[in-house]
Scaffold this motif. Structure first.
Motif, mmCIF file in Angstrom:
data_model
loop_
_atom_site.group_PDB
_atom_site.id
_atom_site.type_symbol
_atom_site.label_atom_id
_atom_site.label_comp_id
_atom_site.label_asym_id
_atom_site.label_seq_id
_atom_site.Cartn_x
_atom_site.Cartn_y
_atom_site.Cartn_z
ATOM 1 N N ARG A 67 38.409 47.421 40.372
ATOM 2 C CA ARG A 67 39.161 47.965 39.117
ATOM 3 C C ARG A 67 39.170 47.025 38.055
ATOM 4 O O ARG A 67 39.019 47.505 36.683
ATOM 5 C CB ARG A 67 40.605 48.015 39.751
ATOM 6 C CG ARG A 67 40.754 48.975 40.887
ATOM 7 C CD ARG A 67 40.352 50.171 40.762
ATOM 8 N NE ARG A 67 39.271 50.728 40.978
ATOM 9 C CZ ARG A 67 38.452 51.841 40.542
ATOM 10 N NH1 ARG A 67 39.253 52.724 39.850
ATOM 11 N NH2 ARG A 67 37.203 52.013 40.650
ATOM 12 N N SER A 68 39.157 45.646 38.013
ATOM 13 C CA SER A 68 39.090 44.667 36.933
ATOM 14 C C SER A 68 38.657 43.368 37.364
ATOM 15 O O SER A 68 39.133 43.120 38.792
ATOM 16 C CB SER A 68 40.446 44.623 36.113
ATOM 17 O OG SER A 68 41.430 44.068 37.079
ATOM 18 N N VAL A 69 38.206 42.535 36.590
ATOM 19 C CA VAL A 69 37.746 41.146 36.954
ATOM 20 C C VAL A 69 39.205 40.513 37.432
ATOM 21 O O VAL A 69 39.176 39.624 38.656
ATOM 22 C CB VAL A 69 37.113 40.389 36.100
ATOM 23 C CG1 VAL A 69 36.842 38.816 36.308
ATOM 24 C CG2 VAL A 69 35.747 40.892 35.819
ATOM 25 N N ALA A 70 40.127 40.420 36.593
ATOM 26 C CA ALA A 70 41.132 39.551 36.833
ATOM 27 C C ALA A 70 42.146 39.960 38.145
ATOM 28 O O ALA A 70 42.382 39.317 39.005
ATOM 29 C CB ALA A 70 42.135 39.855 35.733
ATOM 30 N N PRO A 144 29.175 59.022 35.465
ATOM 31 C CA PRO A 144 30.434 58.575 35.228
ATOM 32 C C PRO A 144 31.393 59.717 35.531
ATOM 33 O O PRO A 144 31.169 61.058 35.435
ATOM 34 C CB PRO A 144 30.611 58.462 33.660
ATOM 35 C CG PRO A 144 29.402 59.272 33.166
ATOM 36 C CD PRO A 144 28.424 59.409 34.317
ATOM 37 N N VAL A 145 32.716 59.254 35.916
ATOM 38 C CA VAL A 145 33.816 60.091 36.192
ATOM 39 C C VAL A 145 35.161 59.579 35.556
ATOM 40 O O VAL A 145 35.544 58.569 35.641
ATOM 41 C CB VAL A 145 33.983 60.087 37.954
ATOM 42 C CG1 VAL A 145 35.184 61.145 38.228
ATOM 43 C CG2 VAL A 145 32.806 60.514 38.657
ATOM 44 N N GLY A 150 43.220 57.732 32.094
ATOM 45 C CA GLY A 150 42.115 56.774 31.259
ATOM 46 C C GLY A 150 41.353 56.021 31.843
ATOM 47 O O GLY A 150 41.396 55.516 33.196
ATOM 48 N N GLY A 151 40.107 55.788 31.259
ATOM 49 C CA GLY A 151 39.232 55.121 31.866
ATOM 50 C C GLY A 151 38.050 55.807 32.531
ATOM 51 O O GLY A 151 38.258 56.964 32.810
ATOM 52 N N THR A 152 37.170 55.101 33.095
ATOM 53 C CA THR A 152 35.969 55.897 33.612
ATOM 54 C C THR A 152 35.465 54.976 34.748
ATOM 55 O O THR A 152 35.349 53.830 34.927
ATOM 56 C CB THR A 152 34.897 55.846 32.675
ATOM 57 O OG1 THR A 152 35.102 56.552 31.531
ATOM 58 C CG2 THR A 152 33.601 56.436 33.131
ATOM 59 N N ASP A 153 35.238 55.889 35.881
ATOM 60 C CA ASP A 153 34.790 55.239 36.945
ATOM 61 C C ASP A 153 33.170 55.595 37.258
ATOM 62 O O ASP A 153 32.678 56.705 36.469
ATOM 63 C CB ASP A 153 35.119 56.152 38.375
ATOM 64 C CG ASP A 153 36.446 55.120 39.228
ATOM 65 O OD1 ASP A 153 36.494 53.905 38.847
ATOM 66 O OD2 ASP A 153 37.149 55.689 40.189
ATOM 67 N N LEU A 154 32.443 54.562 37.693
ATOM 68 C CA LEU A 154 31.013 54.750 37.562
ATOM 69 C C LEU A 154 30.629 54.800 38.951
ATOM 70 O O LEU A 154 30.860 53.900 39.793
ATOM 71 C CB LEU A 154 30.359 53.560 36.820
ATOM 72 C CG LEU A 154 30.850 53.400 35.267
ATOM 73 C CD1 LEU A 154 30.077 52.223 34.778
ATOM 74 C CD2 LEU A 154 30.387 54.714 34.832
ATOM 75 N N TYR A 155 29.707 55.602 39.224
ATOM 76 C CA TYR A 155 29.101 55.901 40.390
ATOM 77 C C TYR A 155 27.307 55.827 40.256
ATOM 78 O O TYR A 155 26.918 56.047 39.195
ATOM 79 C CB TYR A 155 29.109 57.255 41.356
ATOM 80 C CG TYR A 155 30.620 57.469 41.601
ATOM 81 C CD1 TYR A 155 30.910 57.377 43.120
ATOM 82 C CD2 TYR A 155 31.732 57.901 40.866
ATOM 83 C CE1 TYR A 155 32.149 57.556 43.595
ATOM 84 C CE2 TYR A 155 32.741 58.307 41.385
ATOM 85 C CZ TYR A 155 33.344 57.906 42.898
ATOM 86 O OH TYR A 155 34.435 58.073 43.281
ATOM 87 N N ILE A 156 26.661 55.510 41.370
ATOM 88 C CA ILE A 156 25.131 55.555 41.132
ATOM 89 C C ILE A 156 24.975 57.140 41.781
ATOM 90 O O ILE A 156 25.416 57.731 42.707
ATOM 91 C CB ILE A 156 24.473 54.853 41.939
ATOM 92 C CG1 ILE A 156 24.373 53.274 41.148
ATOM 93 C CG2 ILE A 156 22.778 55.020 42.042
ATOM 94 C CD1 ILE A 156 23.802 52.094 42.048
ATOM 95 N N THR A 185 35.153 50.578 37.832
ATOM 96 C CA THR A 185 35.525 50.891 36.569
ATOM 97 C C THR A 185 34.591 50.474 35.547
ATOM 98 O O THR A 185 33.916 49.076 35.703
ATOM 99 C CB THR A 185 37.043 50.631 36.334
ATOM 100 O OG1 THR A 185 37.010 49.091 36.034
ATOM 101 C CG2 THR A 185 37.738 51.056 37.288
ATOM 102 N N GLN A 186 34.204 51.275 34.608
ATOM 103 C CA GLN A 186 33.682 50.595 33.336
ATOM 104 C C GLN A 186 34.258 49.301 32.794
ATOM 105 O O GLN A 186 33.524 48.383 32.336
ATOM 106 C CB GLN A 186 33.456 51.833 32.511
ATOM 107 C CG GLN A 186 32.560 51.235 31.149
ATOM 108 C CD GLN A 186 32.322 52.355 30.288
ATOM 109 O OE1 GLN A 186 32.241 53.747 30.517
ATOM 110 N NE2 GLN A 186 31.955 52.085 29.060
#
Length: 260
Positions: A67-70, A144-145, A150-156, A185-186
């Motif tokens: 979801r996020s680096v942190a 992208p989904v 808000g925001g975008t999930d990325l799949y191959i 997430t992007q």
């Protein structure tokens, strides 16, 4: 007098037990914590886990939220903090960013192992590093989904997964990996790293010479910059090295675990 002697004997016994426990901790094999990257899950480590456990290493395959680096790093760091003994942190792909951050402030981490993974310096992101040298074709393979909040999930894209991510994995297995892939997430791929723990911890690197996600030139650059104690380039290796070359991956992890 008897009470004093008894107390002294008890204290000696307890002290002896403490020293023995510490000695056992120092000689015990470290726990290996495996962290998957984007477009994957913990099952990708299965064959590596089997080899490590056969050789007596305790293993935890930590779930990476992606979801996020942190947030992802704190999730892994909480696992590390729950382990009383020494830890070898192993990351694949984006998981390299996560373990680099998760090691900060955790004194029981003795080494970092990067499996086709990013070794970011402070301020660098996975996306920026993947574009540092030509050769990555990941951008054209992504689907992208949009997320409800808000925001975008990325799949191959499933049809491109085999060639992009796991070209040296049998097609049937790659199809399963594509179907069970977990999105990132992007934002996670563009988050800047806040720590570069490879500057103070021994680092070990293995990568595929034909990786289409992170170009081999990028991997070599990061390994050289980190003065990795050992770097292994697998001829014809894809991005999914833990699946296609579990023996080599496990051997490198064991090298990191046994080095002093």
């Amino acid at each position: 007098m008897y009470r004093s002697i008894r107390s002294a004997a008890l204290a000696a016994l307890l002290f002896s037990g403490t020293v023995t426990a510490h000695a056992e901790d120092d000689t015990a094999k470290p726990t290996v914590v495996l962290v998957h990257g984007a477009f994957a899950d913990s099952s990708g480590w299965n064959d590596v886990i089997a080899r490590l456990e056969k050789d007596g290493y305790p293993v935890i395959a930590a779930a990476n939220p992606l979801r996020s680096v942190a947030g992802d790093a704190e999730s892994v760091a909480s696992v590390v903090r729950s382990i009383s003994g020494r830890v070898v942190l192993v990351g694949h792909s984006y998981g390299g960013v996560v373990i680099t951050e998760a090691a900060k402030g955790n004194a029981n981490v003795k080494a970092l192992v990067y499996v086709a993974a990013f070794l970011p310096d402070t301020g660098e992101s996975a996306l920026a590093l993947s574009a540092k040298f030509p050769g990555s074709t990941l951008g054209d393979a992504l689907a992208p989904v949009g997320l409800p909040g808000g925001g975008t999930d990325l799949y191959i894209q499933p049809a491109k997964f085999h060639a992009q991510f796991a070209a040296d994995v049998p097609a049937a297995k790659s199809t399963l990996m594509a179907a069970t892939q977990r999105p990132v997430t992007q934002g996670a791929l563009t988050d800047a790293s806040q720590a570069a723990t490879w500057k103070s911890l021994p680092s070990y690197v293995i990568y595929g010479a034909e990786d289409r996600n992170i170009p081999a030139a990028t991997m070599k650059f990061m390994a050289d910059r980190a003065h990795a104690r050992k770097t292994v380039a697998v001829a014809h290796g894809s991005h999914a090295l833990m699946v296609s070359h579990p023996v080599e991956v496990a051997e490198l992890i064991e090298s990191a675990a046994s080095d002093r």
